[in-house]
Design a protein around this motif. Structure first.
Motif, mmCIF file in Angstrom:
data_model
loop_
_atom_site.group_PDB
_atom_site.id
_atom_site.type_symbol
_atom_site.label_atom_id
_atom_site.label_comp_id
_atom_site.label_asym_id
_atom_site.label_seq_id
_atom_site.Cartn_x
_atom_site.Cartn_y
_atom_site.Cartn_z
ATOM 1 N N ALA A 195 0.823 -1.212 0.000
ATOM 2 C CA ALA A 195 0.000 0.000 0.000
ATOM 3 C C ALA A 195 0.855 1.259 0.000
ATOM 4 O O ALA A 195 0.547 2.229 -0.695
ATOM 5 C CB ALA A 195 -0.942 -0.005 1.198
ATOM 6 N N VAL A 196 1.939 1.263 0.767
ATOM 7 C CA VAL A 196 2.824 2.424 0.819
ATOM 8 C C VAL A 196 3.534 2.602 -0.523
ATOM 9 O O VAL A 196 3.627 3.716 -1.055
ATOM 10 C CB VAL A 196 3.848 2.289 1.962
ATOM 11 N N GLY A 197 4.044 1.497 -1.094
ATOM 12 C CA GLY A 197 4.709 1.586 -2.384
ATOM 13 C C GLY A 197 3.784 2.095 -3.468
ATOM 14 O O GLY A 197 4.155 2.955 -4.283
ATOM 15 N N GLY A 221 9.801 2.768 10.255
ATOM 16 C CA GLY A 221 10.721 1.800 10.831
ATOM 17 C C GLY A 221 11.306 0.864 9.786
ATOM 18 O O GLY A 221 12.137 0.018 10.118
ATOM 19 N N GLY A 222 10.873 1.008 8.526
ATOM 20 C CA GLY A 222 11.431 0.195 7.450
ATOM 21 C C GLY A 222 10.376 -0.627 6.739
ATOM 22 O O GLY A 222 9.197 -0.274 6.709
ATOM 23 N N ALA A 223 10.804 -1.750 6.165
ATOM 24 C CA ALA A 223 9.901 -2.615 5.407
ATOM 25 C C ALA A 223 8.926 -3.333 6.334
ATOM 26 O O ALA A 223 9.209 -3.555 7.508
ATOM 27 C CB ALA A 223 10.711 -3.632 4.604
ATOM 28 N N ARG A 224 7.763 -3.692 5.786
ATOM 29 C CA ARG A 224 6.744 -4.386 6.572
ATOM 30 C C ARG A 224 6.970 -5.889 6.490
ATOM 31 O O ARG A 224 6.726 -6.513 5.444
ATOM 32 C CB ARG A 224 5.347 -4.009 6.084
ATOM 33 N N LEU A 283 9.882 -5.587 0.141
ATOM 34 C CA LEU A 283 11.202 -5.160 -0.345
ATOM 35 C C LEU A 283 11.158 -4.711 -1.804
ATOM 36 O O LEU A 283 11.943 -3.867 -2.231
ATOM 37 C CB LEU A 283 12.211 -6.293 -0.174
ATOM 38 N N MET A 284 10.224 -5.254 -2.585
ATOM 39 C CA MET A 284 10.116 -4.868 -3.986
ATOM 40 C C MET A 284 9.641 -3.426 -4.162
ATOM 41 O O MET A 284 9.752 -2.860 -5.253
ATOM 42 C CB MET A 284 9.160 -5.814 -4.710
ATOM 43 N N GLY A 293 15.630 1.822 8.076
ATOM 44 C CA GLY A 293 15.414 0.576 7.344
ATOM 45 C C GLY A 293 15.308 0.743 5.848
ATOM 46 O O GLY A 293 16.002 1.563 5.236
ATOM 47 N N GLY A 294 14.414 -0.048 5.241
ATOM 48 C CA GLY A 294 14.269 -0.057 3.787
ATOM 49 C C GLY A 294 13.846 1.271 3.205
ATOM 50 O O GLY A 294 14.222 1.603 2.075
ATOM 51 N N VAL A 295 13.085 2.059 3.952
ATOM 52 C CA VAL A 295 12.699 3.392 3.475
ATOM 53 C C VAL A 295 13.932 4.284 3.383
ATOM 54 O O VAL A 295 14.111 5.026 2.412
ATOM 55 C CB VAL A 295 11.633 4.009 4.399
ATOM 56 N N MET A 296 14.805 4.203 4.389
ATOM 57 C CA MET A 296 16.038 4.986 4.376
ATOM 58 C C MET A 296 16.934 4.560 3.223
ATOM 59 O O MET A 296 17.648 5.381 2.631
ATOM 60 C CB MET A 296 16.773 4.806 5.710
#
Length: 284
Positions: A137-139, A163-166, A174-175, A204-207
């Motif tokens: 949903a965020v992507g 906090g990063g990826a769900r 991650l995709m 995390g992954g967002v960073m």
């Protein structure tokens, strides 16, 4: 009967007035109790220690956009539990609880509007929704925000807090990192700027993805910005890290971001940056 018992007997007949739970707020920076109305009037910045409290999309939009110019974009529809994930709770139950507590469908909300007359599309991540974690949903919301900015011929401004990826969405989460990178390139191909405002915390992954790919990188004061935790890094390199490591000010001193801007000045600074980059596209 003592005077104390007399007072107690009188009070027992007096109806107790409930103290509203949201009357006071304990600052996470200095630990002082702050009258909630005073905090709201100060843009959720502690008047005693200047700590920037976390805020959600609606409050962020209220602080940024010109009056009556904000229009939220509809939330994208995505598969809600593609992996049928369950840990101590079912993933669908966690989503229901997060939606009930935050009144948003997921952790990233977009809106179009103007900031001091400058057209923008703004995306805001809500750390209060499952830690602002990045899933399908965020992507998808990020991509929709970019597409809206391209359609409006204006910048896309993202406020990160995650906090990063769900973890409940595994590899599908991650995709969203390469998908968001492609979306940013689409924005650049259209000749439009991508502006990032890093807020506390972004990790995390967002960073590792869209949070550090801005044409202009702004951060709020003393925000925690990190790919991974301090203890992990210290145990890996076997060295003690500086006290201000992984803060906005540390990133600024080491050339990783362009500026640290106080929340009181953020609206004007964003308008200035957008005006420099897209002065010919100012709203009528």
């Amino acid at each position: 009967m003592s005077w104390l018992n007399s007072v107690r007997n009188v009070l027992s007949f007096v109806s107790k007035k409930e103290t509203p739970e949201n009357l006071w707020h304990k600052c996470k920076g200095c630990g002082q109790m702050i009258f909630i109305r005073e905090l709201e009037e100060n843009a959720y910045v502690c008047p005693k220690c200047d700590h920037h409290d976390r805020i959600g999309p609606k409050e962020r939009f209220r602080q940024l956009f010109d009056e009556n110019s904000c229009a939220e974009l509809p939330a994208p529809k995505v598969p809600e539990d593609p992996l049928k994930f369950r840990d101590s709770k079912r993933y669908v139950d966690r989503l229901k609880a997060a939606r009930a507590a935050n009144s948003e469908s997921d952790a990233l909300v977009n809106a179009r509007g103007t900031i001091l007359g400058n057209r923008v599309v703004v995306g805001v991540q809500d750390f209060g929704f499952m830690g602002g974690s990045m899933g399908l949903a965020v992507g998808e919301a990020f991509i929709r925000g970019v597409e809206a900015a391209i359609a409006d011929r204006c910048p896309y401004v993202i406020f990160t807090a995650s906090g990063g990826a769900r973890m409940q969405e595994g590899i599908l989460s991650l995709m969203q990192m390469p998908r968001s990178t492609v979306a940013i390139q689409m924005l650049h191909d259209a000749g439009l700027p991508y502006i990032v405002v890093l807020t506390d915390p972004t990790s995390g992954g967002v960073m590792a993805a869209y949070a550090m790919l801005g044409d202009v990188q702004i951060a709020e004061p003393k925000a925690t910005l990190a790919f991974t935790g301090r203890r992990v890094i210290e145990s890996t390199i076997r060295e003690k890290l500086p006290e201000d490591f992984q803060t906005s000010e540390y990133y600024l001193d080491h050339g990783l971001i362009d500026m640290v801007v106080h929340r009181h000045d953020l609206r004007e600074r964003l308008a200035t940056v957008v005006g420099y980059l897209c002065g010919d596209r100012k709203a009528a």
